[in-house]
Write a protein that holds these residues in place. Structure first.
Motif, PDB file in Angstrom:
ATOM      1  N   ASP A 120      -1.743  -7.919  -3.569  1.00 51.09           N
ATOM      2  CA  ASP A 120      -2.775  -7.206  -4.339  1.00 51.09           C
ATOM      3  C   ASP A 120      -3.999  -6.949  -3.467  1.00 51.09           C
TER       4      ASP A 120
ATOM      5  N   GLU B  33       2.510   1.405  -3.527  1.00 51.42           N
ATOM      6  CA  GLU B  33       1.665   1.881  -4.623  1.00 51.42           C
ATOM      7  C   GLU B  33       1.486   3.392  -4.555  1.00 51.42           C
TER       8      GLU B  33
ATOM      9  N   HIS C 251       2.240  -2.308 -10.393  1.00 56.12           N
ATOM     10  CA  HIS C 251       1.011  -1.907  -9.695  1.00 56.12           C
ATOM     11  C   HIS C 251      -0.136  -2.881  -9.982  1.00 56.12           C
ATOM     12  N   SER C 252       0.003  -3.700 -11.032  1.00 55.00           N
ATOM     13  CA  SER C 252      -1.021  -4.720 -11.323  1.00 55.00           C
ATOM     14  C   SER C 252      -0.645  -6.072 -10.753  1.00 55.00           C
TER      15      SER C 252
ATOM     16  N   ARG D 225       0.825  -1.200   0.000  1.00 54.54           N
ATOM     17  CA  ARG D 225       0.000   0.000   0.000  1.00 54.54           C
ATOM     18  C   ARG D 225       0.867   1.260   0.000  1.00 54.54           C
TER      19      ARG D 225
ATOM     20  N   GLU E   4      -6.302  -5.365  -9.766  1.00 53.62           N
ATOM     21  CA  GLU E   4      -5.735  -5.294 -11.123  1.00 53.62           C
ATOM     22  C   GLU E   4      -4.984  -6.567 -11.495  1.00 53.62           C
TER      23      GLU E   4
ATOM     24  N   LYS F 202       4.916   8.513 -10.636  1.00 54.37           N
ATOM     25  CA  LYS F 202       4.356   8.545 -11.995  1.00 54.37           C
ATOM     26  C   LYS F 202       3.876   9.962 -12.331  1.00 54.37           C
TER      27      LYS F 202
ATOM     28  N   ARG G 140      -5.813   1.696  -4.377  1.00 52.14           N
ATOM     29  CA  ARG G 140      -6.355   2.098  -5.683  1.00 52.14           C
ATOM     30  C   ARG G 140      -6.155   1.066  -6.777  1.00 52.14           C
ATOM     31  N   TYR G 141      -5.098   0.248  -6.678  1.00 52.28           N
ATOM     32  CA  TYR G 141      -4.849  -0.725  -7.747  1.00 52.28           C
ATOM     33  C   TYR G 141      -5.283  -2.150  -7.380  1.00 52.28           C
TER      34      TYR G 141
ATOM     35  N   TYR H 224       4.564   4.706  -6.057  1.00 52.60           N
ATOM     36  CA  TYR H 224       4.464   4.504  -7.505  1.00 52.60           C
ATOM     37  C   TYR H 224       3.596   5.586  -8.155  1.00 52.60           C
ATOM     38  N   ALA H 225       2.407   5.803  -7.582  1.00 50.51           N
ATOM     39  CA  ALA H 225       1.478   6.776  -8.156  1.00 50.51           C
ATOM     40  C   ALA H 225       2.078   8.181  -8.106  1.00 50.51           C
TER      41      ALA H 225
END
Lengths: 161, 323
Positions: free
Chosen positions: A113, A15, A68-69, A12, A122, A22, A118-119, A18-19
């Protein structure tokens, strides 16, 4: 490496990182592109990815990141290179068929996962084949340029029906 | 990505690949029996026919393995072509360990040209499981990529590159499922993914643990998967507790509960083989009552002669493969 396992089990947090990166990259990239020579940018990106993602995810530099997936777990660490795992060879203790002392990358990916925000979910997406030509290139650049999303025309033929 | 409401139901496939005898039987509601051919270490077609002989009269289709356990045997395409020539219904097992995407697509076309209509798409055991562990592993594709590519070739008449095929292959496409290894509580989601990618039938890993299989099926039914795919459950006789120990420790993905091993261990030496067959028959009798099970896949490695007895005693004997 110290701390790396602790971080890997915080999907968590990862991610979020990551976000954030990005968005930052998408914001900065037009500027970088104007002031830096392309070859330098590529080298700079590859170098930073090798260090940061290498430490965090044991990144194999496939050049088309889907972390992220996959529960922020690098699928290229699977000895069979699965993009849609796990395979049917997982041991009863949840370890890898090929490397008995290593927990199955994909079992970890599915567990992580479920912990994501948010992901989350996925991981159920069908991931396309790996573009082997992107090996050792910068996944960030490929993302910014859209290269990593390009698929062979046959692969998308069914979606277009 | 395809979403679930675009995923065709099993019934929609009939026109596209109506030539498969196995599909016709399943469509008609029959309980299907498939079995695994022991691919010979030989260049003589007679050796294929000798191994098929025990199976042909009691099975609806016969799987030719693709270097199973990462050991080299006669190729699955060749075994299937020989079986098709003799009037058997072959199931081509195609793995991703030994060939890249170019070879995979070429082999699929070649197999179709030689009369293959059923393809089981697999990832494949790792090279380290076999007797040539120094080989390079390929895994350019995974099983899902293979499934979807075969489906694209059939339904869109193109190769992955988009290049057109003059005559597309008419495949009945299958995949494997292993409900018995971790993460057991999520295995039905991978099944769903395989159906989305194009799987019309499933052949599972060896089932020795019926309760685990039942909970897998319950989850699959909750998602309606049992109506989208024909599911054949893998079964097989164990020769002894030693064979069971070997399988569960050395063959990737095989789970055998202690109770089964103990039961064989307690049986006197002379009766072990018969007890192994009895266990197999009991498992078939249990699983054939589970909703969503459409048949069995019998893997009786080097016990092919036991297959007719198993089929008969489990009450699933019906007709011959050979037309």
């Amino acid at each position: 490496m110290p701390g790396s396992e602790w971080l890997k089990n915080r999907p968590r947090l990862l991610e979020g990182v990551y976000a954030g990166s990005k968005s930052a990259l998408q914001l900065l990239y037009p500027l970088l592109k104007r002031i830096l020579p392309a070859a330098f940018t590529e080298r700079l990106f590859v170098w930073s990815e090798e260090i940061s993602k290498g430490y965090l995810f044991n990144c194999q530099m496939c050049g088309q990141c889907i972390l992220h997936s996959t529960g922020m777990t690098c699928p290229m660490n699977c000895p069979k290179n699965l993009r849609n795992g796990p395979c049917g060879g997982v041991r009863q203790n949840g370890h890898c068929e090929v490397i008995p002392e290593m927990p199955c990358v994909w079992v970890q990916a599915w567990r992580r996962d479920a912990q994501m925000g948010r992901y989350a979910g996925e991981i159920q997406l069908l991931q396309p084949p790996v573009n082997r030509a992107l090996q050792n290139s910068s996944a960030w650049l490929n993302l910014l340029e859209g290269t990593d999303a390009q698929q062979p025309s046959g692969w998308t033929a069914i979606e277009l029906e | 990505m395809l979403n679930s409401d675009q995923t065709p139901s099993a019934a929609d496939w009939e026109l596209q690949s109506g030539e498969s005898h196995l599909l016709q039987l399943l469509k008609a509601g029959h309980f299907a029996v498939t079995a695994e051919l022991n691919a010979p270490d030989s260049s003589d077609p007679k050796d294929v026919y000798a191994n098929v002989a025990e199976l042909g009269d009691v099975c609806d289709a016969i799987n030719a393995t693709d270097g199973s356990g990462a050991n080299c045997h006669m190729s699955s395409v060749a075994c299937c072509a020989l079986m098709a020539r003799a009037g058997y219904e072959p199931v081509l097992q195609m793995g991703c360990r030994d060939r890249n995407r170019i070879a995979i697509q070429g082999d699929l076309l070649g197999a179709a040209a030689l009369g293959v209509r059923n393809v089981l798409c697999l990832t494949g055991d790792d090279v380290s499981a076999g007797d040539q562990p120094e080989a390079r592993r390929v895994f350019d594709f995974d099983a899902l990529h293979l499934l979807r590519t075969a489906r694209i070739m059939r339904d869109r008449g193109v190769l992955l590159s988009g290049r057109k095929l003059t005559t597309p292959p008419g495949f009945f496409l299958g995949a494997a499922a292993n409900p018995f290894v971790p993460p057991q509580d999520l295995r039905h989601l991978r099944l769903a993914k395989k159906i989305e990618a194009g799987a019309q039938f499933i052949q599972t890993q060896y089932c020795y643990d019926v309760p685990v299989f039942e909970s897998f099926m319950r989850r699959a039914r909750d998602m309606g998967l049992h109506e989208k795919v024909y599911l054949l459950v893998g079964v097989g006789p164990l020769r002894s507790e030693r064979a069971a120990e070997f399988m569960r420790s050395r063959v990737p993905g095989v789970h055998i509960p202690d109770a089964v091993v103990d039961r064989l261990a307690k049986t006197p030496r002379k009766g072990k083989r018969a007890e192994g067959i009895r266990i197999c028959v009991e498992i078939i009798e249990e699983i054939k009552r589970i909703e969503g099970v459409h048949g069995v896949h019998i893997m009786a490695y080097r016990q092919e002669d036991a297959v007719p007895e198993i089929v008969e005693r489990a009450g699933i004997l019906r007709q011959k493969t050979r037309k």
